[in-house]
Design a protein around this motif. Structure first.
Motif, PDB file in Angstrom:
ATOM      1  N   ALA A 132      15.737  -7.681   2.680  1.00 14.08           N
ATOM      2  CA  ALA A 132      15.736  -6.974   1.256  1.00 14.08           C
ATOM      3  C   ALA A 132      14.744  -7.744   0.627  1.00 14.08           C
ATOM      4  CB  ALA A 132      16.944  -6.490   0.700  1.00 14.08           C
ATOM      5  N   GLN A 133      15.114  -8.993   0.524  1.00 18.58           N
ATOM      6  CA  GLN A 133      14.185  -9.733  -0.462  1.00 18.58           C
ATOM      7  C   GLN A 133      12.846  -9.941   0.244  1.00 18.58           C
ATOM      8  OE1 GLN A 133      16.410 -13.481  -0.244  1.00 18.58           O
ATOM      9  NE2 GLN A 133      17.828 -12.763  -1.611  1.00 18.58           N
ATOM     10  N   LEU A 134      12.816  -9.917   1.582  1.00 17.64           N
ATOM     11  CA  LEU A 134      11.426  -9.911   2.100  1.00 17.64           C
ATOM     12  C   LEU A 134      10.746  -8.447   1.695  1.00 17.64           C
ATOM     13  CD1 LEU A 134       9.319 -11.529   4.015  1.00 17.64           C
ATOM     14  CD2 LEU A 134      10.459 -10.377   6.054  1.00 17.64           C
ATOM     15  N   GLU A 135      11.484  -7.585   1.795  1.00 13.23           N
ATOM     16  CA  GLU A 135      10.580  -6.368   1.496  1.00 13.23           C
ATOM     17  C   GLU A 135      10.067  -6.229   0.028  1.00 13.23           C
ATOM     18  OE1 GLU A 135       8.761  -2.691   1.881  1.00 13.23           O
ATOM     19  OE2 GLU A 135       9.764  -4.096   3.453  1.00 13.23           O
ATOM     20  N   GLN A 136      11.172  -6.959  -0.934  1.00 11.67           N
ATOM     21  CA  GLN A 136      10.712  -7.041  -2.328  1.00 11.67           C
ATOM     22  C   GLN A 136       9.454  -7.830  -2.549  1.00 11.67           C
ATOM     23  OE1 GLN A 136      12.162  -4.403  -3.999  1.00 11.67           O
ATOM     24  NE2 GLN A 136      11.642  -5.486  -5.515  1.00 11.67           N
ATOM     25  N   LYS A 137       9.297  -8.903  -1.762  1.00 11.61           N
ATOM     26  CA  LYS A 137       8.293  -9.706  -1.693  1.00 11.61           C
ATOM     27  C   LYS A 137       7.151  -9.019  -1.239  1.00 11.61           C
ATOM     28  CE  LYS A 137      11.019 -14.041  -1.588  1.00 11.61           C
ATOM     29  NZ  LYS A 137      11.044 -14.216  -3.258  1.00 11.61           N
ATOM     30  N   ASN A 138       7.181  -8.286  -0.442  1.00 15.39           N
ATOM     31  CA  ASN A 138       5.943  -7.715   0.285  1.00 15.39           C
ATOM     32  C   ASN A 138       5.484  -6.697  -0.750  1.00 15.39           C
ATOM     33  OD1 ASN A 138       5.665  -8.895   2.835  1.00 15.39           O
ATOM     34  ND2 ASN A 138       7.126  -7.495   3.655  1.00 15.39           N
ATOM     35  N   ILE A 139       6.379  -5.866  -1.495  1.00 11.71           N
ATOM     36  CA  ILE A 139       6.109  -4.996  -2.541  1.00 11.71           C
ATOM     37  C   ILE A 139       5.248  -5.732  -3.738  1.00 11.71           C
ATOM     38  CG2 ILE A 139       6.850  -3.377  -4.383  1.00 11.71           C
ATOM     39  CD1 ILE A 139       8.984  -2.633  -2.443  1.00 11.71           C
ATOM     40  N   LEU A 140       5.923  -6.951  -4.075  1.00 11.46           N
ATOM     41  CA  LEU A 140       5.137  -7.670  -5.133  1.00 11.46           C
ATOM     42  C   LEU A 140       3.797  -8.248  -4.835  1.00 11.46           C
ATOM     43  CD1 LEU A 140       8.125  -9.962  -6.342  1.00 11.46           C
ATOM     44  CD2 LEU A 140       7.103  -7.917  -7.591  1.00 11.46           C
ATOM     45  N   ILE A 141       3.560  -8.520  -3.569  1.00  8.38           N
ATOM     46  CA  ILE A 141       2.331  -9.123  -2.908  1.00  8.38           C
ATOM     47  C   ILE A 141       1.331  -7.991  -2.930  1.00  8.38           C
ATOM     48  CG2 ILE A 141       1.212  -9.856  -1.000  1.00  8.38           C
ATOM     49  CD1 ILE A 141       3.690 -11.701  -0.280  1.00  8.38           C
ATOM     50  N   HIS A 142       1.711  -6.859  -2.486  1.00 15.45           N
ATOM     51  CA  HIS A 142       0.698  -5.685  -2.330  1.00 15.45           C
ATOM     52  C   HIS A 142       0.468  -5.376  -3.786  1.00 15.45           C
ATOM     53  CE1 HIS A 142      -0.659  -1.705  -1.268  1.00 15.45           C
ATOM     54  NE2 HIS A 142       0.002  -0.980  -2.071  1.00 15.45           N
ATOM     55  N   ASP A 143       1.399  -5.100  -4.855  1.00 18.39           N
ATOM     56  CA  ASP A 143       1.028  -5.107  -6.280  1.00 18.39           C
ATOM     57  C   ASP A 143      -0.036  -6.208  -6.748  1.00 18.39           C
ATOM     58  OD1 ASP A 143       2.664  -2.915  -6.268  1.00 18.39           O
ATOM     59  OD2 ASP A 143       4.294  -3.881  -7.419  1.00 18.39           O
ATOM     60  N   ALA A 144       0.347  -7.351  -6.600  1.00 21.84           N
ATOM     61  CA  ALA A 144      -0.685  -8.550  -6.767  1.00 21.84           C
ATOM     62  C   ALA A 144      -1.943  -8.200  -6.309  1.00 21.84           C
ATOM     63  CB  ALA A 144      -0.141  -9.842  -6.613  1.00 21.84           C
ATOM     64  N   LYS A 145      -2.115  -7.712  -4.976  1.00 19.40           N
ATOM     65  CA  LYS A 145      -3.432  -7.521  -4.420  1.00 19.40           C
ATOM     66  C   LYS A 145      -4.072  -6.487  -5.143  1.00 19.40           C
ATOM     67  CE  LYS A 145      -2.507  -9.776   0.005  1.00 19.40           C
ATOM     68  NZ  LYS A 145      -2.363  -9.765   1.347  1.00 19.40           N
ATOM     69  N   ARG A 146      -3.440  -5.466  -5.294  1.00 20.08           N
ATOM     70  CA  ARG A 146      -4.022  -4.315  -6.044  1.00 20.08           C
ATOM     71  C   ARG A 146      -4.476  -4.792  -7.440  1.00 20.08           C
ATOM     72  NH1 ARG A 146      -1.921  -1.319  -9.541  1.00 20.08           N
ATOM     73  NH2 ARG A 146       0.234  -1.678  -9.169  1.00 20.08           N
ATOM     74  N   LYS A 147      -3.657  -5.259  -8.024  1.00 16.44           N
ATOM     75  CA  LYS A 147      -4.161  -5.482  -9.468  1.00 16.44           C
ATOM     76  C   LYS A 147      -5.159  -6.762  -9.446  1.00 16.44           C
ATOM     77  CE  LYS A 147       0.348  -5.235 -11.674  1.00 16.44           C
ATOM     78  NZ  LYS A 147       1.557  -6.072 -12.062  1.00 16.44           N
ATOM     79  N   GLU A 148      -5.259  -7.629  -8.307  1.00 12.57           N
ATOM     80  CA  GLU A 148      -6.513  -8.485  -8.289  1.00 12.57           C
ATOM     81  C   GLU A 148      -7.765  -7.893  -7.948  1.00 12.57           C
ATOM     82  OE1 GLU A 148      -7.682 -12.484  -5.450  1.00 12.57           O
ATOM     83  OE2 GLU A 148      -6.193 -11.055  -4.828  1.00 12.57           O
ATOM     84  N   SER A 149      -7.480  -6.616  -6.932  1.00 10.01           N
ATOM     85  CA  SER A 149      -8.745  -6.009  -6.605  1.00 10.01           C
ATOM     86  C   SER A 149      -9.223  -5.095  -7.766  1.00 10.01           C
ATOM     87  CB  SER A 149      -8.339  -4.875  -5.567  1.00 10.01           C
ATOM     88  OG  SER A 149      -9.419  -4.131  -5.343  1.00 10.01           O
ATOM     89  N   THR A 150      -8.453  -4.812  -8.808  1.00  8.28           N
ATOM     90  CA  THR A 150      -8.638  -3.945  -9.822  1.00  8.28           C
ATOM     91  C   THR A 150      -9.606  -4.812 -10.894  1.00  8.28           C
ATOM     92  OG1 THR A 150      -6.988  -2.566  -9.653  1.00  8.28           O
ATOM     93  CG2 THR A 150      -7.976  -2.538 -12.092  1.00  8.28           C
ATOM     94  N   LEU A 151      -8.890  -6.192 -11.122  1.00 10.93           N
ATOM     95  CA  LEU A 151      -9.685  -7.223 -11.889  1.00 10.93           C
ATOM     96  C   LEU A 151     -10.915  -7.362 -11.389  1.00 10.93           C
ATOM     97  CD1 LEU A 151      -6.355  -9.125 -12.873  1.00 10.93           C
ATOM     98  CD2 LEU A 151      -7.852  -7.725 -14.180  1.00 10.93           C
ATOM     99  N   LEU A 152     -10.978  -7.671 -10.201  1.00  7.40           N
ATOM    100  CA  LEU A 152     -12.480  -8.130  -9.480  1.00  7.40           C
ATOM    101  C   LEU A 152     -13.431  -6.896  -9.741  1.00  7.40           C
ATOM    102  CD1 LEU A 152     -11.347  -9.776  -6.299  1.00  7.40           C
ATOM    103  CD2 LEU A 152     -12.362 -10.799  -8.117  1.00  7.40           C
TER     104      LEU A 152
END
Length: 125
Positions: A44-64
């Motif tokens: 469950a924690q790993l899934e949460q971290k995967n979600i956070l990583i996905h969100d961070a990558k999406r935000k990074e893409s938007t900022l770039l």
């Protein structure tokens, strides 16, 4: 009798071994339950971290993408320089306008003074 004693001894050893196995099996079962719970929690924690990583990558893409649309550093510095030049120009113009206002105020005061003098002269006549 010796055979009976031997069988009794073997039976007792067998029971003791069975009890030890049963006890060890219960311990292992308990450990397996704990490990299973930990496994679920970690998944469950790993899934949460995967979600956070996905969100961070999406935000990074938007900022770039936003960054790519922004001007270069030189463009921004040029804009700042233009802004400073415009401010300096306006400050100089305002200073000149203040001088003109002071001059006009003096002219108005002089005109009022002259008008008062003329009125006084004409009143005597």
């Amino acid at each position: 009798t010796k055979k009976l004693d031997h069988q009794t001894k073997m039976s007792a050893e067998f029971k003791e071994t069975m009890e030890k196995c049963k006890s060890a099996n219960e311990k292992l079962s308990h450990e397996n339950e704990q490990l299973s719970r930990q496994n679920k929690e970690m998944r469950a924690q790993l899934e949460q971290k995967n979600i956070l990583i996905h969100d961070a990558k999406r935000k990074e893409s938007t900022l770039l993408e936003m960054l790519s649309k922004m001007h270069t550093k030189e463009d921004l510095e040029d804009a700042v320089d233009r802004g400073k030049r415009e401010s300096d120009k306006l400050a100089k113009e305002n200073k000149e306008l203040k001088k003109q206002m002071v001059q006009k105020s003096k002219q108005v005061e002089d005109a009022k003074t002259k008008e008062s003098e003329w009125k006084a002269l004409t009143a005597k006549v």
